[in-house]
Design an enzyme around this catalytic site. Sequence first.
Site, PDB file in Angstrom:
ATOM      1  N   GLU A 234       6.836  45.463 -21.316  1.00 46.39           N
ATOM      2  CA  GLU A 234       6.240  46.757 -20.964  1.00 46.39           C
ATOM      3  C   GLU A 234       6.872  47.159 -19.655  1.00 46.39           C
ATOM      4  O   GLU A 234       6.590  46.574 -18.612  1.00 46.39           O
ATOM      5  CB  GLU A 234       4.709  46.647 -20.857  1.00 46.39           C
ATOM      6  CG  GLU A 234       4.016  48.006 -20.815  1.00 46.39           C
ATOM      7  CD  GLU A 234       3.709  48.482 -19.423  1.00 46.39           C
ATOM      8  OE1 GLU A 234       4.494  49.307 -18.895  1.00 46.39           O
ATOM      9  OE2 GLU A 234       2.702  48.050 -18.859  1.00 46.39           O
ATOM     10  N   CYS A 268       2.490  52.721 -14.550  1.00 44.65           N
ATOM     11  CA  CYS A 268       3.488  53.071 -15.569  1.00 44.65           C
ATOM     12  C   CYS A 268       2.962  54.165 -16.489  1.00 44.65           C
ATOM     13  O   CYS A 268       3.730  55.003 -16.976  1.00 44.65           O
ATOM     14  CB  CYS A 268       3.863  51.836 -16.391  1.00 44.65           C
ATOM     15  SG  CYS A 268       4.677  50.555 -15.430  1.00 44.65           S
TER      16      CYS A 268
END
Length: 461
Positions: A234, A268
């Site tokens: 990720e 993020c």
Amino acid sequence: MPIATVNPANGETLKTYQAMDEEELERRLQLAEATFRTYRTTAFADRARLLDRAADLLDEDSAEIARVMTTEMGKPVKQARAEAAKCAKAMRWYAENAAGLLADERPAESDVRDSGASHALVRYRPLGPVLAVMPWNFPLWQVVRFAAPALMAGNVGLLKHASNVPQTALYLEDLFHRAGFTEGCFQTLLIGSAAVDEILRDDRVKAATLTGSEPAGRAVASTAGEMVKKTVLELGGSDPFVVMPSADVDRAAEVAVTARVQNNGQSCIAAKRFIVHADVYDRFAERFTEGMRALKVGDPLEEETEVGPLASEQGRADLEELVDDARRSGATVLCGGERPDRPGWYYPPTVLAGIDREMRIHREEAFGPVATLYRAADLDEAVLIANDSPFGLSSNVWTREEAEVDRFVRDLEAGGVFVNGMTASHPALPFGGVKRSGYGRELSGHGIREFCNITTVWHGA
């Protein structure tokens, strides 16, 4: 980078730690391998009891560990407490649901007969020790969303946390031990980034998961590929937040502020690129800029603070470079854009308009409270701008037109599409991205199965 707690609100180094030597690292790898041999055979009910206990302890420790997180990486303490609560919720969710998510799967009887078997099934078995390389921005959540499913699946965890959150990393090891997990089930490795490659090459480590930067992801994926080991990555995100004429524009602008500055903008999945239809652009830009300008920036340990300092001096310098490049290239600064004259690594909530494709901030992730505004002529251009990014983590769309929703869900290049709301994660929903945002999924049944040996069991007639 030293392993140390450095308070980003004032730059003061509070604690430093020595990296583990090779002898201690070897002891822990041996322990992980030995523990897995027995832990893998434990019942789901026993694992669930331990994980529920860890959740209870985390709730009890919430205020204390929140202050530790805030002191180490600067998030407002209210958000740190919410993070702790979210982790406890995820632990309980996996404790309750893991057995069902990993239950044996049985094909249709006709397919079983056609295969020549009397009966057949698919069973999920744990892989072994899994290395988790985790970032500082959600120092509890990023780890728990790996650890809870991994432990419930029967794996054991080895945590290499970011070097600026060592106290949080050590707390996690202690938390699982206090809950009753044997020592080797979850271990924190106080090591620098340079040691990751050697650990990943060790045959006792069966897989890895990383949340972090694209360069870090490339390094881990490269080594894991060479060693033929499973990885979940990720990485970065530059999520679009699209507003169409049918949307509740005032509500969209209000949510947009939170979506951009959550965790001091260091997330993020924070919305970063705000793509607004020309018919409502001026109204949205005005409301959004007002909201960003009104945020209270201050000491993250104070309850009323909404935006604290960035986690590191380098992080602030990187953000300033992006803003300065955009300004030099013709962007308009609607608010913020100047470093405040105060101790600590603060940067003000900032809104930039007039962004073009040649600016670095159009291509790179702005990891801090800086938003970019785009004007779209129509839905086609909104989709084009949204997809004009190397990243594809999540996305947000605001519209009341179902046909537009269908189009965005079909065409946006992202791991998630959140309609009339901001991106959030929940244990029951898979989380991850496409393009340079990584691969694989965390959370939900998809996440718990990532580190399982999906085994076909076939019995002859």
